[in-house]
Scaffold this motif. Structure first.
Motif, PDB file in Angstrom:
ATOM      1  N   ALA A   1     -20.007   5.307  27.517  1.00  0.00           N
ATOM      2  CA  ALA A   1     -20.643   6.287  28.401  1.00  0.00           C
ATOM      3  C   ALA A   1     -22.094   5.900  28.659  1.00  0.00           C
ATOM      4  O   ALA A   1     -22.566   5.925  29.806  1.00  0.00           O
ATOM      5  CB  ALA A   1     -20.558   7.690  27.797  1.00  0.00           C
ATOM      6  N   GLY A   2     -22.797   5.499  27.616  1.00  0.00           N
ATOM      7  CA  GLY A   2     -24.181   5.062  27.779  1.00  0.00           C
ATOM      8  C   GLY A   2     -24.298   3.809  28.619  1.00  0.00           C
ATOM      9  O   GLY A   2     -25.204   3.680  29.451  1.00  0.00           O
TER      10      GLY A   2
ATOM     11  N   PHE B   1     -11.381  -4.444  25.393  1.00  0.00           N
ATOM     12  CA  PHE B   1     -11.812  -5.828  25.192  1.00  0.00           C
ATOM     13  C   PHE B   1     -13.180  -5.914  24.527  1.00  0.00           C
ATOM     14  O   PHE B   1     -13.468  -6.876  23.839  1.00  0.00           O
ATOM     15  CB  PHE B   1     -11.816  -6.604  26.508  1.00  0.00           C
ATOM     16  N   GLY B   2     -14.024  -4.922  24.772  1.00  0.00           N
ATOM     17  CA  GLY B   2     -15.345  -4.935  24.159  1.00  0.00           C
ATOM     18  C   GLY B   2     -15.385  -4.262  22.806  1.00  0.00           C
ATOM     19  O   GLY B   2     -16.284  -4.506  22.010  1.00  0.00           O
ATOM     20  N   GLY B   3     -14.420  -3.369  22.547  1.00  0.00           N
ATOM     21  CA  GLY B   3     -14.367  -2.679  21.266  1.00  0.00           C
ATOM     22  C   GLY B   3     -15.418  -1.590  21.107  1.00  0.00           C
ATOM     23  O   GLY B   3     -15.717  -1.162  19.996  1.00  0.00           O
ATOM     24  N   TYR B   4     -15.981  -1.118  22.216  1.00  0.00           N
ATOM     25  CA  TYR B   4     -17.034  -0.117  22.143  1.00  0.00           C
ATOM     26  C   TYR B   4     -16.453   1.295  22.050  1.00  0.00           C
ATOM     27  O   TYR B   4     -15.361   1.566  22.541  1.00  0.00           O
ATOM     28  CB  TYR B   4     -17.967  -0.230  23.358  1.00  0.00           C
ATOM     29  N   THR B   5     -17.202   2.181  21.417  1.00  0.00           N
ATOM     30  CA  THR B   5     -16.790   3.575  21.271  1.00  0.00           C
ATOM     31  C   THR B   5     -17.046   4.338  22.566  1.00  0.00           C
ATOM     32  O   THR B   5     -17.764   3.859  23.451  1.00  0.00           O
ATOM     33  CB  THR B   5     -17.575   4.259  20.137  1.00  0.00           C
TER      34      THR B   5
ATOM     35  N   GLN C   1     -13.361  -0.541  34.231  1.00  0.00           N
ATOM     36  CA  GLN C   1     -14.488  -0.929  33.379  1.00  0.00           C
ATOM     37  C   GLN C   1     -14.400  -0.237  32.025  1.00  0.00           C
ATOM     38  O   GLN C   1     -14.706  -0.842  30.996  1.00  0.00           O
ATOM     39  CB  GLN C   1     -15.817  -0.555  34.041  1.00  0.00           C
ATOM     40  N   VAL C   2     -13.980   1.022  32.031  1.00  0.00           N
ATOM     41  CA  VAL C   2     -13.832   1.768  30.780  1.00  0.00           C
ATOM     42  C   VAL C   2     -12.817   1.071  29.880  1.00  0.00           C
ATOM     43  O   VAL C   2     -13.062   0.864  28.691  1.00  0.00           O
ATOM     44  CB  VAL C   2     -13.432   3.238  31.047  1.00  0.00           C
ATOM     45  N   VAL C   3     -11.674   0.684  30.442  1.00  0.00           N
ATOM     46  CA  VAL C   3     -10.652  -0.014  29.654  1.00  0.00           C
ATOM     47  C   VAL C   3     -11.205  -1.330  29.128  1.00  0.00           C
ATOM     48  O   VAL C   3     -11.044  -1.662  27.950  1.00  0.00           O
ATOM     49  CB  VAL C   3      -9.372  -0.269  30.479  1.00  0.00           C
TER      50      VAL C   3
ATOM     51  N   ALA D   1     -17.824  -8.511  27.688  1.00  0.00           N
ATOM     52  CA  ALA D   1     -16.470  -7.988  27.467  1.00  0.00           C
ATOM     53  C   ALA D   1     -15.509  -8.581  28.491  1.00  0.00           C
ATOM     54  O   ALA D   1     -14.390  -8.990  28.154  1.00  0.00           O
ATOM     55  CB  ALA D   1     -16.468  -6.460  27.542  1.00  0.00           C
ATOM     56  N   ARG D   2     -15.951  -8.664  29.744  1.00  0.00           N
ATOM     57  CA  ARG D   2     -15.109  -9.256  30.789  1.00  0.00           C
ATOM     58  C   ARG D   2     -14.875 -10.735  30.513  1.00  0.00           C
ATOM     59  O   ARG D   2     -13.764 -11.247  30.672  1.00  0.00           O
ATOM     60  CB  ARG D   2     -15.750  -9.069  32.157  1.00  0.00           C
TER      61      ARG D   2
END
Length: 185
Positions: free
Chosen positions: A158-159, A149-153, A142-144, A81-82
């Protein structure tokens, strides 16, 4: 397609770190669909000229390919994602420097606001804001990065970060507040 099991990816990463050149290719093959999904979500938000496959491949190159030292699946997805963010920022910088005045697409923080706020921020400005947020609150940044950027839910992030969903939501609210405050006129 079912995501690759975390234990299998971790084993492949360990083999790659031990010098198995084929193992890193196997890792990316195992996660390729997931990485393309993240790239597709990001590019849909940006209306960018990048193609999904090109973004995934550029991110892989940005990560260093076989030289990557990711510890496990979640670490690799976070690094990816980074790397996607960095590829898009590099592209925006190149377009901004274009002598013909090539414009840059705007990212909107509407998705970050979850309230339909239409604040628009250039890719480079968002990168600067995330760097500033990272200095203040690394996990919120990191959450942002993972969400935007990663498109994760939320449950996926959280996981990946090993935190509860309620902690993630607090970090997400804090990050959104920071970004909106910094982009307010």
């Amino acid at each position: 397609m079912e995501p690759a099991p975390p234990i299998e990816v971790t084993r492949l990463l360990a083999r790659a770190r031990a010098g198995d050149a084929q193992a890193m290719g196997d890792v990316f093959s195992a996660l390729y669909d997931e990485l393309k999904r993240a790239a597709r979500l990001q590019l849909r938000r940006m209306h960018d000229d990048f193609e999904t496959t090109a973004l995934v491949h550029e991110a892989y190159l940005k990560l260093g390919g076989a030289q990557l030292a990711a510890q496990d699946r979640n670490h690799l997805l976070a690094l990816s994602a980074r790397a996607m963010r960095q590829v898009l920022v590099d592209d925006a910088r190149a377009r901004k420097a274009d002598k013909r005045g090539g414009g840059q697409d705007a990212l909107t923080l509407g998705a970050l606001a979850n309230a339909g706020e239409a604040a628009a921020v250039e890719v480079l400005k968002l990168d600067e804001l995330l760097d500033a947020l990272h200095r203040l609150d690394e996990r919120a940044a990191q959450v942002v990065e993972l969400r935007y950027f990663g498109g994760y839910t939320e449950p996926e992030v959280a996981g990946m970060l090993g935190i509860s969903e309620s902690t993630l939501r607090r970090d997400w609210r804090r990050a959104r507040a920071f970004l909106m405050k910094e982009t307010a006129p």
